[in-house]
Design a protein around this motif. Sequence first.
Motif, mmCIF file in Angstrom:
data_model
loop_
_atom_site.group_PDB
_atom_site.id
_atom_site.type_symbol
_atom_site.label_atom_id
_atom_site.label_comp_id
_atom_site.label_asym_id
_atom_site.label_seq_id
_atom_site.Cartn_x
_atom_site.Cartn_y
_atom_site.Cartn_z
ATOM 1 N N MET A 179 0.854 -1.187 0.000
ATOM 2 C CA MET A 179 0.000 0.000 0.000
ATOM 3 C C MET A 179 0.891 1.238 0.000
ATOM 4 O O MET A 179 1.740 1.402 0.886
ATOM 5 N N PHE A 180 0.690 2.109 -0.980
ATOM 6 C CA PHE A 180 1.553 3.285 -1.082
ATOM 7 C C PHE A 180 1.333 4.206 0.113
ATOM 8 O O PHE A 180 0.204 4.484 0.532
ATOM 9 N N HIS A 181 2.447 4.706 0.662
ATOM 10 C CA HIS A 181 2.376 5.637 1.777
ATOM 11 C C HIS A 181 3.655 6.452 1.826
ATOM 12 O O HIS A 181 4.668 6.079 1.237
ATOM 13 N N VAL A 182 3.592 7.555 2.530
ATOM 14 C CA VAL A 182 4.783 8.369 2.751
ATOM 15 C C VAL A 182 4.925 8.635 4.241
ATOM 16 O O VAL A 182 3.949 8.647 4.992
ATOM 17 N N GLN A 183 6.180 8.824 4.664
ATOM 18 C CA GLN A 183 6.498 9.165 6.042
ATOM 19 C C GLN A 183 6.368 10.674 6.215
ATOM 20 O O GLN A 183 6.854 11.437 5.378
ATOM 21 N N VAL A 184 5.731 11.096 7.300
ATOM 22 C CA VAL A 184 5.547 12.518 7.570
ATOM 23 C C VAL A 184 5.973 12.813 9.008
ATOM 24 O O VAL A 184 5.560 12.122 9.933
ATOM 25 N N PHE A 185 6.799 13.830 9.164
ATOM 26 C CA PHE A 185 7.211 14.304 10.487
ATOM 27 C C PHE A 185 6.790 15.764 10.599
ATOM 28 O O PHE A 185 7.071 16.562 9.699
ATOM 29 N N TRP A 186 6.122 16.115 11.681
ATOM 30 C CA TRP A 186 5.597 17.470 11.785
ATOM 31 C C TRP A 186 5.635 17.968 13.227
ATOM 32 O O TRP A 186 5.647 17.189 14.169
ATOM 33 N N ILE A 187 5.646 19.308 13.358
ATOM 34 C CA ILE A 187 5.702 19.935 14.668
ATOM 35 C C ILE A 187 5.071 21.314 14.564
ATOM 36 O O ILE A 187 5.086 21.942 13.501
#
Length: 264
Positions: free
Chosen positions: A248-256
């Motif tokens: 399943m296509f996905h992307v890693q996201v880091f946020w603040i």
Amino acid sequence: MASSPLDYKLRPNDPEALAATEAAGSSDELHRSLDILTSEREKVRGCMVNPERGHLQALQNVVGWTIGGFDTRPVPEAADQKQKDRLQILLSYRQPQDTGGPPTIRMYDYLCDTLFGIPMRPVGPEIIVPDFLDLEGNLVKGNWQEADFRNFHGSNALLRPGPVFGPNRYPYQLPEKQLGPEAHELQRKAQHWLLWYLHFPWENVANFPDETINKDVRDELLAVVSKHGFDQVDYIWYRNPSASVPEMFHVQVFWIIPESASAS
């Protein structure tokens, strides 16, 4: 559910790691990312970044809150949770035919169920469901189900669910800022989330232009932070070149949320 491309053999102060970080630090690519992440004109600041270790480390060295390239590991409790989840998926969702080796864990039906709300149905009688050893060494009978797209299509007229944005069940350790007691928890440490895209079984695994993914990340993040009274957020995202869940296509996201942001 996805793993990082990071190789944990190198440490930040190893000569090879230092060389890779220095090279990335002088690259135009990193400077473009920094220009976006430090802009004082935008309330929502972020972009896709290079997932190579040197680039991630160089970026963290400057902005502080992002994932590092050489010293980042899953939080301690993630390994236990992942082991329990893997067993539950083996027991509950249709898996590939036994080839005699260690079981291959297929995630597609699990993700359809838990992320996208696709109806499930029991597998047919022609499917042989094996026994598995649980974490205590007991033999347990599987009870498999699979995505029922016939019912889904009947009730939803072939509408495709949109992307799903949520926390990674196995997040990585991230730097924590030393802020005063008035700071919100989302300002103290970055969050590690994933953005998932559904494809139907008869389609290839989805992929999308960077611009589409970036817009989806921004829209999803604004919806999340607005629930906490904020209208500012910083983020990075990347495609994982060695994803542990290729189904399943996905992307890693880091946020603040930036320190300067105030809740309304």
